[in-house]
Design a protein around this motif. Structure first.
Motif, mmCIF file in Angstrom:
data_model
loop_
_atom_site.group_PDB
_atom_site.id
_atom_site.type_symbol
_atom_site.label_atom_id
_atom_site.label_comp_id
_atom_site.label_asym_id
_atom_site.label_seq_id
_atom_site.Cartn_x
_atom_site.Cartn_y
_atom_site.Cartn_z
ATOM 1 N N UNK A 185 -10.697 7.370 -0.352
ATOM 2 C CA UNK A 185 -11.212 8.002 -1.392
ATOM 3 C C UNK A 185 -10.466 9.410 -1.533
ATOM 4 N N UNK A 186 -10.271 10.143 -0.598
ATOM 5 C CA UNK A 186 -9.586 11.451 -0.718
ATOM 6 C C UNK A 186 -8.290 11.126 -1.329
ATOM 7 N N UNK A 187 -7.631 10.002 -1.204
ATOM 8 C CA UNK A 187 -6.061 10.008 -1.699
ATOM 9 C C UNK A 187 -5.994 9.620 -3.181
ATOM 10 N N UNK A 188 -4.946 10.208 -3.677
ATOM 11 C CA UNK A 188 -4.663 9.588 -5.179
ATOM 12 C C UNK A 188 -3.832 8.302 -5.036
ATOM 13 N N UNK A 189 -3.871 7.711 -6.335
ATOM 14 C CA UNK A 189 -2.957 6.435 -6.082
ATOM 15 C C UNK A 189 -1.590 6.728 -5.812
ATOM 16 N N UNK A 190 -1.283 7.732 -6.203
ATOM 17 C CA UNK A 190 0.169 8.321 -5.979
ATOM 18 C C UNK A 190 0.327 8.331 -4.609
#
Length: 249
Positions: A185-190
């Motif tokens: 969840x802490x990550x962006x899709x990028x």
């Protein structure tokens, strides 16, 4: 006057003449036997062509192989290659489509991981779905050729590779990227897309590079997936977590 000896031409024609005089039922049975033989050989020839093409393309690349090379490798007449598969590019793409079941296995494994992962283990289960089916393919006799061909397709960026990669492998990649982003969840899709790209490089390099015995001074053996598989899963999962923990400067 003694009768002259028949010429070779006449002798060669004799069996055909006798066959023509044979009763109609006998001729029909002979024709049926011939047709049955061709039908039995056809699937083998078609499979031989595909397997020969896969071996050659994996070794030499798309532009390093001719239709004649494939026919010779398969042990079939040149015309049969085009008869079964059309032009060389169509045959090349047919190899990837023949392995489409491998993609379905990975997508099913991904769906199972998303539904059944124990608490806190979702990312590990996603990575297992990403890695383990590929290691299974690599363990099969012909799997190495396909994975080497796949690696070429991903690395060489040839015009001939692009349509089949977009058709078959981009949807698979998007499914895994979405799953990785949901598990982090802490990550962006990028960031998840970068993680997928890095993981793919590690996986394809692992199954194609056979130097591990030399690099480990004989302690490790190529194909020892009972040892390497869990280590690779842990390496990828923890690498993703570490990469997405905070901002990258």
């Amino acid at each position: 006057m003694p009768q002259s000896t028949p010429t070779k031409k006449a002798a060669a024609a004799a069996p055909a003449a006798l066959a023509a005089k044979a009763p109609a039922p006998a001729r029909k049975r002979a024709a049926a036997r011939s047709a049955t033989t061709e039908e039995e050989l056809a699937p083998n020839r078609q499979a031989n062509i595909l397997q020969a093409a896969e071996r050659l393309f994996a070794t030499r690349g798309f532009h390093g192989v001719s239709i004649r090379d494939i026919a010779d490798e398969a042990g079939v007449p040149l015309a049969l290659v085009g008869y079964y598969y059309g032009p060389k590019l169509s045959l090349y793409h047919a190899i990837f489509r023949a392995h489409a079941g491998y993609i379905d296995v990975r997508l099913k494994s991904l769906a199972d991981a998303q539904q059944k992962a124990p608490p806190g283990q979702l990312l590990e289960e996603i990575v297992k779905a990403f890695v383990l089916p590929v290691l299974e393919v690599a363990s099969q006799p012909a799997g190495h050729h396909f994975l080497r061909l796949l690696s070429r397709g991903m690395n060489d960026h040839l015009e001939e590779d692009e349509p089949i990669i977009r058709e078959l492998f981009d949807p698979l990649a998007h499914a895994f990227i979405d799953a990785i982003a949901a598990a982090l969840p802490q990550a962006t899709r990028s960031q998840a897309a970068w993680c997928y790209q890095f993981a793919l490089g590690a996986l394809l390099h692992h199954v194609n590079d056979q130097r591990i015995e030399r690099l480990s001074y004989g302690q490790n053996q190529p194909g020892d997936e009972a040892t390497a598989g869990p280590l690779l899963v842990r390496f990828i999962a923890q690498g993703m977590r570490g990469a997405c923990e905070g901002a990258v400067h």
